[in-house]
Design a protein around this motif. Structure first.
Motif, PDB file in Angstrom:
ATOM      1  N   GLY A  96       0.813  -1.199   0.000  1.00 57.47           N
ATOM      2  CA  GLY A  96       0.000   0.000   0.000  1.00 57.47           C
ATOM      3  C   GLY A  96       0.847   1.248   0.000  1.00 57.47           C
ATOM      4  O   GLY A  96       1.938   1.286   0.581  1.00 57.47           O
ATOM      5  N   VAL A 107      -3.612   4.154  -1.376  1.00 59.92           N
ATOM      6  CA  VAL A 107      -4.124   3.120  -2.266  1.00 59.92           C
ATOM      7  C   VAL A 107      -3.496   1.795  -1.854  1.00 59.92           C
ATOM      8  O   VAL A 107      -2.435   1.760  -1.225  1.00 59.92           O
ATOM      9  CB  VAL A 107      -3.819   3.414  -3.750  1.00 59.92           C
ATOM     10  CG1 VAL A 107      -4.455   4.716  -4.185  1.00 59.92           C
ATOM     11  CG2 VAL A 107      -2.325   3.444  -4.004  1.00 59.92           C
ATOM     12  N   THR A 108      -4.152   0.720  -2.229  1.00 59.97           N
ATOM     13  CA  THR A 108      -3.657  -0.605  -1.889  1.00 59.97           C
ATOM     14  C   THR A 108      -3.659  -1.479  -3.127  1.00 59.97           C
ATOM     15  O   THR A 108      -4.591  -1.419  -3.943  1.00 59.97           O
ATOM     16  CB  THR A 108      -4.521  -1.249  -0.784  1.00 59.97           C
ATOM     17  OG1 THR A 108      -4.478  -0.419   0.376  1.00 59.97           O
ATOM     18  CG2 THR A 108      -4.003  -2.628  -0.424  1.00 59.97           C
ATOM     19  N   PHE A 109      -2.620  -2.292  -3.248  1.00 56.90           N
ATOM     20  CA  PHE A 109      -2.493  -3.253  -4.342  1.00 56.90           C
ATOM     21  C   PHE A 109      -2.749  -4.654  -3.784  1.00 56.90           C
ATOM     22  O   PHE A 109      -2.211  -5.027  -2.737  1.00 56.90           O
ATOM     23  CB  PHE A 109      -1.108  -3.181  -4.967  1.00 56.90           C
ATOM     24  CG  PHE A 109      -0.830  -1.873  -5.661  1.00 56.90           C
ATOM     25  CD1 PHE A 109      -1.005  -1.745  -7.030  1.00 56.90           C
ATOM     26  CD2 PHE A 109      -0.397  -0.760  -4.946  1.00 56.90           C
ATOM     27  CE1 PHE A 109      -0.746  -0.542  -7.670  1.00 56.90           C
ATOM     28  CE2 PHE A 109      -0.143   0.446  -5.574  1.00 56.90           C
ATOM     29  CZ  PHE A 109      -0.321   0.553  -6.941  1.00 56.90           C
ATOM     30  N   TYR A 110      -3.553  -5.416  -4.497  1.00 63.77           N
ATOM     31  CA  TYR A 110      -3.945  -6.747  -4.048  1.00 63.77           C
ATOM     32  C   TYR A 110      -3.692  -7.779  -5.152  1.00 63.77           C
ATOM     33  O   TYR A 110      -3.645  -7.445  -6.333  1.00 63.77           O
ATOM     34  CB  TYR A 110      -5.447  -6.801  -3.739  1.00 63.77           C
ATOM     35  CG  TYR A 110      -5.944  -5.824  -2.711  1.00 63.77           C
ATOM     36  CD1 TYR A 110      -6.039  -6.186  -1.370  1.00 63.77           C
ATOM     37  CD2 TYR A 110      -6.381  -4.552  -3.075  1.00 63.77           C
ATOM     38  CE1 TYR A 110      -6.537  -5.312  -0.418  1.00 63.77           C
ATOM     39  CE2 TYR A 110      -6.880  -3.659  -2.135  1.00 63.77           C
ATOM     40  CZ  TYR A 110      -6.950  -4.050  -0.812  1.00 63.77           C
ATOM     41  OH  TYR A 110      -7.454  -3.177   0.131  1.00 63.77           O
ATOM     42  N   HIS A 124      -3.260  -8.174 -11.273  1.00 65.89           N
ATOM     43  CA  HIS A 124      -3.618  -7.798  -9.912  1.00 65.89           C
ATOM     44  C   HIS A 124      -4.582  -6.620  -9.899  1.00 65.89           C
ATOM     45  O   HIS A 124      -4.904  -6.032 -10.943  1.00 65.89           O
ATOM     46  CB  HIS A 124      -2.358  -7.478  -9.120  1.00 65.89           C
ATOM     47  CG  HIS A 124      -1.562  -8.688  -8.749  1.00 65.89           C
ATOM     48  ND1 HIS A 124      -0.373  -8.619  -8.037  1.00 65.89           N
ATOM     49  CD2 HIS A 124      -1.779 -10.018  -8.995  1.00 65.89           C
ATOM     50  CE1 HIS A 124       0.104  -9.848  -7.865  1.00 65.89           C
ATOM     51  NE2 HIS A 124      -0.721 -10.702  -8.440  1.00 65.89           N
ATOM     52  N   TYR A 125      -5.014  -6.235  -8.703  1.00 64.56           N
ATOM     53  CA  TYR A 125      -6.052  -5.221  -8.513  1.00 64.56           C
ATOM     54  C   TYR A 125      -5.519  -4.087  -7.646  1.00 64.56           C
ATOM     55  O   TYR A 125      -4.685  -4.302  -6.761  1.00 64.56           O
ATOM     56  CB  TYR A 125      -7.274  -5.862  -7.851  1.00 64.56           C
ATOM     57  CG  TYR A 125      -8.357  -4.892  -7.488  1.00 64.56           C
ATOM     58  CD1 TYR A 125      -9.119  -4.264  -8.464  1.00 64.56           C
ATOM     59  CD2 TYR A 125      -8.638  -4.595  -6.150  1.00 64.56           C
ATOM     60  CE1 TYR A 125     -10.123  -3.369  -8.128  1.00 64.56           C
ATOM     61  CE2 TYR A 125      -9.640  -3.704  -5.803  1.00 64.56           C
ATOM     62  CZ  TYR A 125     -10.376  -3.095  -6.803  1.00 64.56           C
ATOM     63  OH  TYR A 125     -11.368  -2.207  -6.468  1.00 64.56           O
ATOM     64  N   CYS A 126      -6.022  -2.873  -7.888  1.00 68.13           N
ATOM     65  CA  CYS A 126      -5.639  -1.700  -7.092  1.00 68.13           C
ATOM     66  C   CYS A 126      -6.848  -0.811  -6.902  1.00 68.13           C
ATOM     67  O   CYS A 126      -7.660  -0.655  -7.830  1.00 68.13           O
ATOM     68  CB  CYS A 126      -4.527  -0.923  -7.799  1.00 68.13           C
ATOM     69  SG  CYS A 126      -4.064   0.623  -6.976  1.00 68.13           S
ATOM     70  N   GLN A 127      -6.957  -0.214  -5.690  1.00 69.89           N
ATOM     71  CA  GLN A 127      -8.046   0.734  -5.463  1.00 69.89           C
ATOM     72  C   GLN A 127      -7.673   1.696  -4.341  1.00 69.89           C
ATOM     73  O   GLN A 127      -6.805   1.406  -3.518  1.00 69.89           O
ATOM     74  CB  GLN A 127      -9.342   0.013  -5.120  1.00 69.89           C
ATOM     75  CG  GLN A 127      -9.409  -0.545  -3.715  1.00 69.89           C
ATOM     76  CD  GLN A 127     -10.848  -0.735  -3.254  1.00 69.89           C
ATOM     77  OE1 GLN A 127     -11.619  -1.429  -3.909  1.00 69.89           O
ATOM     78  NE2 GLN A 127     -11.200  -0.120  -2.135  1.00 69.89           N
ATOM     79  N   TYR A 267      -5.637  -2.673 -13.692  1.00 69.80           N
ATOM     80  CA  TYR A 267      -5.362  -1.246 -13.770  1.00 69.80           C
ATOM     81  C   TYR A 267      -4.220  -1.003 -14.755  1.00 69.80           C
ATOM     82  O   TYR A 267      -3.543  -1.929 -15.197  1.00 69.80           O
ATOM     83  CB  TYR A 267      -4.989  -0.688 -12.390  1.00 69.80           C
ATOM     84  CG  TYR A 267      -3.800  -1.406 -11.781  1.00 69.80           C
ATOM     85  CD1 TYR A 267      -2.490  -0.998 -12.025  1.00 69.80           C
ATOM     86  CD2 TYR A 267      -3.986  -2.527 -10.974  1.00 69.80           C
ATOM     87  CE1 TYR A 267      -1.412  -1.679 -11.495  1.00 69.80           C
ATOM     88  CE2 TYR A 267      -2.911  -3.213 -10.433  1.00 69.80           C
ATOM     89  CZ  TYR A 267      -1.627  -2.789 -10.701  1.00 69.80           C
ATOM     90  OH  TYR A 267      -0.558  -3.463 -10.193  1.00 69.80           O
ATOM     91  N   CYS A 269      -0.724   1.550 -15.263  1.00 67.98           N
ATOM     92  CA  CYS A 269       0.162   2.486 -14.564  1.00 67.98           C
ATOM     93  C   CYS A 269       1.345   2.831 -15.454  1.00 67.98           C
ATOM     94  O   CYS A 269       1.760   2.047 -16.315  1.00 67.98           O
ATOM     95  CB  CYS A 269       0.643   1.887 -13.246  1.00 67.98           C
ATOM     96  SG  CYS A 269       1.526   0.338 -13.406  1.00 67.98           S
TER      97      CYS A 269
END
Length: 604
Positions: A96, A107-110, A124-127, A267, A269
C-alpha cells in the motif's frame, strides 16, 4: 540534546511512544526519498508498527434472491468463446502507498485469492483506501471444445488461448537504479508476452525479485480488445514532481450495446505515458455471439421487481410525468412542416411516422384546445417507466435503462450568489425524456451501479454510494422543473459552484413519486430476438416530441446581468454563454431510440 529527547520520550505513555516513533520513521523515509531518490514514500507492509489499513468489503443492503432459471446469468461463470472467466472478489494485501499519514488517503495493491483449479490469474487489482472493497479481477481458463457456428473446418489449428509470459519488465522501482533500498516497497511488473499474445494487467510484489512466470497468463491477441484509462487512482507526481508515477482504472474502448470489450478489473500504470499512445495491456473480447450470460425475459422482470428504484419528484413540482398513452389520449397532436394544423395522435401512436431520422419534418405538440394546460402538468397516476434492456461491457453486465416521460419541462431558476431568480420562459419545452440506468453484474445478478442522466451529461454512482428506500431498491431524485436525475436530495448547480452562479437543480423527497419496480413498461431488449417483446409504435418516432420555438433569451438575461455589481457581470456572462442551448430556445427532445446512448454507452 539526545538525553533530553530520550527523557521526553520516556516520560509519555506507551501509546504516545509508538505514535512519536512512527512520526520519526515517516519523516526519515520522506527525507531519504528527497536525498536519495527513493520512490518508497509512505508505504504499508505487514512489517509496519500496525496492521495496514484495509478497506472493508461491501455488500448490498439485502440478500440477492434466487433468480428464475435461465442459461448462465448469475451462474458465476461466463463463456467468452475460447475462454471461460470467473469474477474473483477475494484479495490478499500486497503493498500500500499513502499520500499522507492518513492511511485512508492511500491506495492498496492486491492479488486475487481462491482461484479455482484450472483457472489462471490475468493481473492484480488496485483501489483507493477511502472506498469500500468491491472491485474484482477476472481469472480465465481455456475451453478447447469451443467451436463457433461460423468456424470453418479448414481453419488451421490455433495456438493456445492462454500462455505464460516470457519475462517481466519492472515498470516502477523503489530506487533510481541504485543498490540501496530503504525499507520494503512496491514493485510493479509488466508481463512480457510471447509473440501474438497480450498481457491483461500488472503484478505487484513487495520485494525486488521477479514474480514466477507461472503466476499469470497472457491472452492470444485475437481474443483481446482495446482498453482505455478511466479514473485516476493514484498520482505521485503532484507531491514528487520528479517521479510522475500514475495509476488509473481502465475500461474497454469499444462499449455500448454492440461493444465486445470485457473489463478484466485490472489497472494501468505508467510514469511517462501520454494519452493517445498505445497501451501495453488490453481487455478481453467476448466472441460468443449467443451472449449466454444475459438475462432471459423472466429474469429481466425479476431484476426490475427486485432493484427498480423509486423516483421522487420535488414537493413543489407542477410538471409531473405521465404515461405516453395518457399523453396521446388527452389530445397530443402531430404536426407536419408547412401545415398550420395538427393531427390527433392515436392512443397507441400508430399514426406517427416511424423510422427515418430527425429531419424536422414532423413534431409533437400539446393539445391546441383547453386541455393544453391540464396536459402540461402530467398525470402521476398513469406514469410508467419505459424500459430498455441491453448488453454492456461485452455481455458481462446488463444495462436496464429506465426512461421517464413528462409532457412538459418547466422554466429554469437561476442562482446568482444568494439571489434566486425564477425565469418566465428560459428552459421550458414541450415533451421531456429523462432516464437513469441500472448496471447489473451478469456473474452474480448483483446491482453494480446506477447512471443518473443530467441534461447533456450524467454520472455513474456505485452501489455503495446510493440511497436505498427498501431492500435493494435505490432512490432517484428528479430535479424540480427540469427532471434531471440525482442520487441524493439537495441543490445541484449547473454552472460555477465556486462562484455560486448557474441554473438550480433542486431535489427533495415528497409524496410525489413513481415506484419503477411496479410501474414500468418493457419496450425493448433486442438481444432476446424480434418476437419476444411487443414494441410500441411510438418508439419508432425519431423526430421531436415538442416544437422548436426560438426566443430572445439574451434580452431577459441581460436585464438580470445589468442588475448585478460590475465586478460580477463578466463572470456571469461567461457562465451563461456556456449553458445548454435549451436555455435560449424551446426545443422538444427526440425520443429514447434516437438518443446516442440507446445503442452506445452512457456519457461519463
Amino acid at each position: 540534546m539526545l538525553r533530553v529527547f530520550k527523557a521526553n520520550i520516556l516520560s509519555v505513555s506507551d501509546a504516545l511512544k509508538i505514535k512519536a516513533l512512527k512520526a520519526i520513521l515517516l519523516y526519515v523515509r520522506e527525507l531519504f526519498a528527497i536525498m536519495f531518490g527513493c520512490k518508497c514514500f509512505y508505504w504499508n507492509t505487514p512489517s509496519d508498527f500496525s496492521q495496514p489499513f484495509q478497506p472493508q468489503p461491501y455488500s448490498l443492503p439485502a440478500p440477492i434472491p434466487q433468480w428464475p432459471e435461465g442459461e448462465s446469468f448469475a451462474s458465476g461463470r461466463i463463456s467468452l468463446g475460447e475462454i471461460q472467466v470467473i469474477k474473483i472478489t477475494k484479495f490478499e494485501f500486497i503493498w500500500g502507498y499513502n499520500l499522507s499519514q492518513d492511511k485512508k488517503k492511500g491506495v492498496t495493491f492486491y492479488k486475487p485469492v481462491g482461484i479455482p483449479d484450472g483457472f489462471y490469474c490475468l493481473g492484480h487489482y488496485c483501489q483507493p483506501n477511502n472506498l469500500p472493497l468491491r472491485g474484482f479481477v477476472l481469472v480465465a481458463r481455456e475451453v478447447p471444445s469451443y467451436s463457433p457456428e461460423n468456424a470453418h473446418t479448414c481453419d488451421p489449428i490455433k495456438p493456445p488461448a492462454l500462455q505464460v509470459p516470457l519475462d517481466y519488465t519492472l515498470v516502477w522501482s523503489p530506487n533510481d537504479g541504485g543498490d540501496e533500498i530503504y525499507g520494503d516497497c512496491g514493485y510493479i511488473w509488466l508481463p512480457q508476452p510471447p509473440e501474438g499474445y497480450k498481457p491483461m494487467g500488472y503484478l505487484v510484489t513487495n520485494k525486488p525479485e521477479k514474480p514466477e512466470l507461472d503466476e499469470v497468463r497472457c491472452v492470444r491477441s485475437d481474443l483481446t480488445d482495446e482498453c482505455e484509462i478511466y479514473r485516476l487512482i493514484l498520482d505521485v507526481g503532484y507531491k514528487f514532481p520528479n517521479l510522475p508515477f500514475r495509476v488509473w482504472s481502465i475500461r474497454p474502448h469499444h462499449r455500448g450495446m454492440q461493444g465486445k470489450g470485457v473489463p478484466v478489473g485490472t489497472y494501468f500504470c505508467s510514469s511517462y505515458w501520454i494519452p493517445g499512445e498505445d497501451m501495453p495491456i488490453a481487455c478481453l473480447k467476448n466472441l460468443n455471439p449467443t451472449l449466454p450470460a444475459m438475462p432471459n425475459l423472466d429474469q429481466i422482470h425479476a431484476l426490475i421487481h427486485h432493484y427498480g428504484p423509486t423516483v421522487f419528484f420535488h414537493p413543489e413540482e407542477i410538471f409531473l410525468p405521465s404515461s405516453v398513452t395518457w399523453f396521446f389520449k388527452n389530445g397530443a397532436q402531430l404536426f407536419k412542416a408547412g401545415s398550420l394544423y395538427g393531427e390527433d395522435i392515436d392512443a397507441n401512436g400508430s399514426n406517427l411516422p416511424g423510422g427515418g431520422m430527425n429531419d424536422g419534418e414532423f413534431w409533437i405538440d400539446l393539445p391546441s384546445d383547453d386541455r393544453r394546460e391540464i396536459v402540461k402538468h402530467g398525470n402521476l397516476e398513469s406514469a410508467k417507466l419505459v424500459v430498455h434492456v441491453k448488453p454492456a461491457l461485452g455481455g458481462t453486465f446488463t444495462d436496464i435503462a429506465m426512461w421517464v416521460f413528462c409532457p412538459f419541462n418547466g422554466p429554469a431558476t437561476l442562482k446568482v450568489g444568494l439571489l434566486n431568480i425564477a425565469l418566465s420562459k428560459i428552459g421550458e419545452h414541450v415533451g421531456d425524456w429523462e432516464h437513469y440506468t441500472l448496471r447489473i453484474c451478469n456473474f452474480t445478478g448483483e446491482l453494480w451501479s446506477i447512471y443518473f442522466s443530467q441534461h447533456s451529461g450524467g454520472q455513474w454512482v456505485e452501489a455503495y454510494d446510493l440511497e436505498y428506500i427498501e431492500g435493494n431498491k435505490a432512490v432517484v431524485y428528479s430535479s424540480k422543473s427540469g427532471h434531471a436525475s440525482y442520487p441524493h436530495p439537495g441543490m445541484y448547480l449547473q454552472g460555477s459552484a465556486k462562484l455560486g452562479i448557474g441554473v438550480r437543480n433542486d431535489c427533495a423527497r415528497s409524496n410525489l413519486y413513481v415506484d419503477s419496480s411496479i410501474h414500468y413498461e418493457l419496450v425493448a431488449a433486442e438481444y432476446l430476438g424480434d418476437e419476444v417483446i411487443t414494441v410500441p409504435f411510438w418508439l419508432h418516432f425519431m423526430r421531436e416530441w415538442g416544437p422548436t420555438i426560438v426566443y430572445d433569451s439574451r434580452t431577459e438575461l441581460n436585464k438580470l446581468i445589468n442588475l448585478l455589481p460590475v465586478m460580477l457581470r463578466y463572470s456571469v456572462e461567461n457562465i451563461f454563454d456556456k449553458l445548454p442551448i435549451e436555455l435560449s430556445r424551446e426545443e422538444g427532445p427526440t425520443g429514447p431510440k434516437e438518443k446516442n446512448n440507446w445503442v452506445g454507452d452512457e456519457r461519463s
